[in-house]
Design a protein around this motif. Structure first.
Motif, PDB file in Angstrom:
ATOM      1  N   VAL A 182       0.868  -1.175   0.000  1.00  9.93           N
ATOM      2  CA  VAL A 182       0.000   0.000   0.000  1.00  9.93           C
ATOM      3  C   VAL A 182       0.904   1.223   0.000  1.00  9.93           C
ATOM      4  N   GLU A 183       0.722   2.098  -0.978  1.00  7.96           N
ATOM      5  CA  GLU A 183       1.522   3.320  -1.007  1.00  7.96           C
ATOM      6  C   GLU A 183       1.085   4.259   0.125  1.00  7.96           C
ATOM      7  N   LYS A 184       1.882   5.301   0.353  1.00 10.41           N
ATOM      8  CA  LYS A 184       1.542   6.261   1.397  1.00 10.41           C
ATOM      9  C   LYS A 184       0.133   6.796   1.178  1.00 10.41           C
ATOM     10  N   THR A 185      -0.650   6.795   2.245  1.00 10.35           N
ATOM     11  CA  THR A 185      -2.032   7.259   2.139  1.00 10.35           C
ATOM     12  C   THR A 185      -2.333   8.261   3.246  1.00 10.35           C
ATOM     13  N   GLU A 186      -3.046   9.324   2.876  1.00 16.06           N
ATOM     14  CA  GLU A 186      -3.387  10.398   3.813  1.00 16.06           C
ATOM     15  C   GLU A 186      -4.850  10.272   4.247  1.00 16.06           C
ATOM     16  N   PHE A 187      -5.089  10.425   5.551  1.00 15.07           N
ATOM     17  CA  PHE A 187      -6.451  10.500   6.056  1.00 15.07           C
ATOM     18  C   PHE A 187      -6.834  11.977   6.052  1.00 15.07           C
ATOM     19  N   LEU A 188      -7.547  12.384   5.009  1.00 13.16           N
ATOM     20  CA  LEU A 188      -7.751  13.803   4.728  1.00 13.16           C
ATOM     21  C   LEU A 188      -8.833  14.438   5.600  1.00 13.16           C
ATOM     22  N   SER A 189      -9.842  13.661   5.978  1.00 16.74           N
ATOM     23  CA  SER A 189     -10.923  14.164   6.832  1.00 16.74           C
ATOM     24  C   SER A 189     -11.350  13.052   7.775  1.00 16.74           C
ATOM     25  N   PRO A 190     -11.665  13.377   9.032  1.00 18.92           N
ATOM     26  CA  PRO A 190     -12.141  12.340   9.953  1.00 18.92           C
ATOM     27  C   PRO A 190     -13.525  11.845   9.552  1.00 18.92           C
ATOM     28  N   VAL A 191     -13.779  10.580   9.835  1.00 18.26           N
ATOM     29  CA  VAL A 191     -15.075   9.968   9.565  1.00 18.26           C
ATOM     30  C   VAL A 191     -15.719   9.638  10.909  1.00 18.26           C
ATOM     31  N   PHE A 192     -17.049   9.827  11.015  1.00 18.00           N
ATOM     32  CA  PHE A 192     -17.729   9.685  12.293  1.00 18.00           C
ATOM     33  C   PHE A 192     -18.825   8.625  12.216  1.00 18.00           C
ATOM     34  N   ILE A 193     -19.233   8.168  13.393  1.00 14.86           N
ATOM     35  CA  ILE A 193     -20.339   7.217  13.495  1.00 14.86           C
ATOM     36  C   ILE A 193     -21.582   7.803  12.806  1.00 14.86           C
ATOM     37  N   GLY A 194     -22.261   6.968  12.023  1.00 13.97           N
ATOM     38  CA  GLY A 194     -23.479   7.400  11.340  1.00 13.97           C
ATOM     39  C   GLY A 194     -23.257   7.886   9.925  1.00 13.97           C
ATOM     40  N   GLU A 195     -22.003   8.194   9.576  1.00 10.70           N
ATOM     41  CA  GLU A 195     -21.721   8.596   8.199  1.00 10.70           C
ATOM     42  C   GLU A 195     -21.621   7.358   7.309  1.00 10.70           C
ATOM     43  N   VAL A 196     -21.943   7.540   6.031  1.00  5.85           N
ATOM     44  CA  VAL A 196     -21.839   6.455   5.055  1.00  5.85           C
ATOM     45  C   VAL A 196     -20.549   6.641   4.269  1.00  5.85           C
ATOM     46  N   VAL A 197     -19.731   5.600   4.254  1.00  6.78           N
ATOM     47  CA  VAL A 197     -18.475   5.633   3.518  1.00  6.78           C
ATOM     48  C   VAL A 197     -18.680   5.023   2.135  1.00  6.78           C
ATOM     49  N   HIS A 198     -18.321   5.776   1.099  1.00  8.55           N
ATOM     50  CA  HIS A 198     -18.399   5.322  -0.291  1.00  8.55           C
ATOM     51  C   HIS A 198     -16.971   5.099  -0.795  1.00  8.55           C
ATOM     52  N   ILE A 199     -16.699   3.905  -1.293  1.00 12.99           N
ATOM     53  CA  ILE A 199     -15.362   3.561  -1.779  1.00 12.99           C
ATOM     54  C   ILE A 199     -15.424   3.257  -3.261  1.00 12.99           C
ATOM     55  N   SER A 200     -14.562   3.928  -4.027  1.00 12.23           N
ATOM     56  CA  SER A 200     -14.462   3.704  -5.470  1.00 12.23           C
ATOM     57  C   SER A 200     -13.060   3.188  -5.774  1.00 12.23           C
ATOM     58  N   ALA A 201     -12.972   1.990  -6.349  1.00 13.39           N
ATOM     59  CA  ALA A 201     -11.675   1.366  -6.638  1.00 13.39           C
ATOM     60  C   ALA A 201     -11.564   1.078  -8.128  1.00 13.39           C
ATOM     61  N   GLU A 202     -10.418   1.438  -8.705  1.00 16.19           N
ATOM     62  CA  GLU A 202     -10.218   1.260 -10.145  1.00 16.19           C
ATOM     63  C   GLU A 202      -8.795   0.803 -10.432  1.00 16.19           C
ATOM     64  N   ILE A 203      -8.656  -0.144 -11.351  1.00 12.43           N
ATOM     65  CA  ILE A 203      -7.339  -0.599 -11.785  1.00 12.43           C
ATOM     66  C   ILE A 203      -6.750   0.461 -12.712  1.00 12.43           C
ATOM     67  N   THR A 204      -5.548   0.932 -12.379  1.00 11.34           N
ATOM     68  CA  THR A 204      -4.947   2.018 -13.157  1.00 11.34           C
ATOM     69  C   THR A 204      -3.641   1.629 -13.852  1.00 11.34           C
ATOM     70  N   TYR A 205      -3.116   0.434 -13.521  1.00 11.04           N
ATOM     71  CA  TYR A 205      -1.923  -0.034 -14.246  1.00 11.04           C
ATOM     72  C   TYR A 205      -1.812  -1.545 -14.060  1.00 11.04           C
ATOM     73  N   THR A 206      -1.353  -2.227 -15.102  1.00 10.27           N
ATOM     74  CA  THR A 206      -1.068  -3.657 -15.003  1.00 10.27           C
ATOM     75  C   THR A 206       0.320  -3.939 -15.564  1.00 10.27           C
ATOM     76  N   SER A 207       1.102  -4.717 -14.809  1.00  8.57           N
ATOM     77  CA  SER A 207       2.344  -5.277 -15.341  1.00  8.57           C
ATOM     78  C   SER A 207       2.067  -6.746 -15.661  1.00  8.57           C
ATOM     79  N   LYS A 208       3.083  -7.500 -15.948  1.00 10.04           N
ATOM     80  CA  LYS A 208       2.878  -8.903 -16.310  1.00 10.04           C
ATOM     81  C   LYS A 208       2.267  -9.685 -15.154  1.00 10.04           C
ATOM     82  N   HIS A 209       2.701  -9.385 -13.920  1.00  9.41           N
ATOM     83  CA  HIS A 209       2.263 -10.181 -12.773  1.00  9.41           C
ATOM     84  C   HIS A 209       1.698  -9.352 -11.623  1.00  9.41           C
ATOM     85  N   SER A 210       1.357  -8.089 -11.845  1.00  9.32           N
ATOM     86  CA  SER A 210       0.814  -7.275 -10.748  1.00  9.32           C
ATOM     87  C   SER A 210      -0.144  -6.218 -11.278  1.00  9.32           C
ATOM     88  N   LEU A 211      -0.951  -5.668 -10.347  1.00  9.56           N
ATOM     89  CA  LEU A 211      -1.918  -4.636 -10.696  1.00  9.56           C
ATOM     90  C   LEU A 211      -1.819  -3.500  -9.695  1.00  9.56           C
TER      91      LEU A 211
END
Length: 338
Positions: A66-95
Motif C-alpha cells: 500500500v503506497e503512502k495514504t493520507e487521512f484527509l478528513s475524519p469519519v464519524f459514526i453514522g456517516e456512510v463511507v463510499h469507496i471507489s476502486a479502479e485498476i490504473t496499471y497492469t504489469s505482467k504479474h501485478s496490478l
C-alpha cells in the motif's frame, strides 16, 4: 492523484457502508484501520474480478503493498463511507488499484473526501498459492498514461526490495520506564489467525493485518500523549511474506519520531506457526503510521516531545525527521500546484 477514465473498458468498483459504534473510538472517530480494511476489500475484489476474465487457472489477488495514504478528513459514526476502486496499471504479474474514499452525512447530504490510496496486488492460483498468474492488460487512453504507470510500478518495486533489506529485530521494552520515552509507549498485540481472517487460500487478508497495525499504533500514540488520537497518514505498507491460518502474529508498535503536532510510529508484524515447527518466526509486514492528538472539538493539540535514549533511538528519530520534512515539502508542493 488520479483521474476517472484513465483507461478504457473497466468500470470502477463501488462499495458503501454506514459507520457503526464498534467502528469508532470513544470520541466517535472511525478507526483508520477500519477504513484501510474497507479499502483493501475493494482492491481485492476489483483485482480478482479482472484477473479471472481470462481462461486458465482461477486466482485470487493478494495485497503486496500500500503506497503512502493520507487521512484527509475524519469519519464519524453514522456517516456512510463510499469507496471507489479502479485498476490504473497492469504489469505482467501485478496490478495497481487506486481508491477514493468519500464520507457522506446522510442527515445533511454533505460529502467530504476522506482518503485516497494506491495498492498493489498479485494474482495467485487457487490450486497453488505460490504460482503467480499473468495479469490481463488494460487499455490506456494514451501512451503517456501507460508510461506514468510503469514508472510508479518500477518505483514501488525498488522500494519494496529496499525495505526487505532493512528488516531488524524488535526488542521488548523495559518495564516501568519514564513517560514520553520510546519504551514507555511501545506496545504489542498478539493475534491467532483464524478462518474468519483468511482468504480462500487460507492466508490472512491484508485488510485484517492493516486493522491490527492501526490498533497497535493507536495504543502507542494514546499512551504517549494521553488524549484522543486519530490516524493522519500511513507510509508505504510492505507485505514481505504471507501469513497462513494457524499462525500467531505479534504486532509491535514503537515511536520513532515526534514533531510539535504529530507522532510517527513504526509498526512491525512478525508471524510464527503454532503447528508447523519448522517455520520459524519471520517478519511479515512493516509500515510507519502517523497520528495526531485532538481536543474535544477535534482540533489538533501539541504533542509531548519524545525523550531519546541511546544511539539506535537517535538514528530512528533522525530518519523519521527526514521522512517528516519530505512529506511536509510534498504537501506544500501539492498545495501550490492546486
Amino acid at each position: 492523484m488520479w483521474a476517472p477514465q484513465l483507461h478504457k473498458g473497466l468500470s470502477p468498483l463501488q462499495l458503501c457502508r454506514i459507520m457503526r459504534p464498534d467502528d469508532a473510538n470513544i470520541m466517535g472517530n472511525v478507526h483508520g484501520g477500519i477504513i484501510l480494511k474497507m479499502i483493501e476489500e475493494a482492491g481485492c475484489i476489483v483485482s480478482t474480478r479482472h484477473c479471472n476474465t481470462q481462461d486458465g487457472d482461477r486466482c485470487l489477488a493478494l495485497l503486496v503493498r500500500v503506497e503512502k495514504t493520507e487521512f484527509l478528513s475524519p469519519v464519524f459514526i453514522g456517516e456512510v463511507v463510499h469507496i471507489s476502486a479502479e485498476i490504473t496499471y497492469t504489469s505482467k504479474h501485478s496490478l495497481e488499484v487506486q481508491v477514493i474514499v468519500m464520507a457522506e452525512n446522510i442527515l445533511t447530504g454533505g460529502k467530504k473526501l476522506a482518503n485516497k490510496a494506491a495498492l498493489w496486488y498479485v494474482p495467485c492460483s487457487l490450486q497453488n498459492v505460490n504460482k503467480i498468474i499473468e495479469v490481463p492488460s488494460i487499455q490506456y487512453v494514451n501512451a503517456e498514461q501507460k508510461e506514468e504507470g510503469r514508472k510508479r510500478y518500477e518505483a514501488q518495486k525498488t522500494e519494496r526490495m529496499e525495505t526487505k533489506a532493512r528488516i531488524e529485530e524488535v526488542l521488548p521494552p523495559l518495564p516501568n520506564l519514564e513517560p514520553h520515552t520510546v519504551g514507555f509507549s511501545q506496545s504489542s498485540l498478539i493475534h491467532l489467525v483464524g478462518p474468519l481472517d483468511c482468504t480462500l487460500h487460507d492466508y490472512v487478508h491484508g485488510g485484517v493485518t492493516m486493522k491490527l497495525m492501526d490498533e497497535v499504533a493507536g495504543i502507542v500514540a494514546a499512551r504517549h500523549c494521553n488524549t484522543n488520537i486519530v490516524t493522519a497518514s500511513v507510509d508505504a505498507i510492505n507485505f514481505h511474506r504471507k501469513i497462513k491460518k494457524g499462525c500467531v502474529v505479534t504486532v509491535t508498535g514503537r515511536l520513532t519520531f515526534v514533531s510539535n503536532r504529530s507522532m510517527e510510529i513504526e509498526v512491525l508484524v512478525d508471524a510464527a506457526s503454532l503447528v508447523e515447527k519448522e517455520i520459524k518466526k519471520y517478519r511479515a509486514v512493516s509500515a510507519f503510521f502517523t497520528f495526531i492528538s485532538l481536543d474535544k472539538d477535534n482540533k489538533p493539540l501539541p504533542v509531548p516531545p519524545l525523550k531519546i535514549e541511546g544511539e539506535e533511538e537517535q538514528r530512528r528519530f533522525e530518519e523519521g525527521n527526514a521522512r517528516y520534512l519530505q512529506a511536509k515539502a510534498k504537501r506544500v508542493a501539492d498545495k501550490d500546484r492546486q
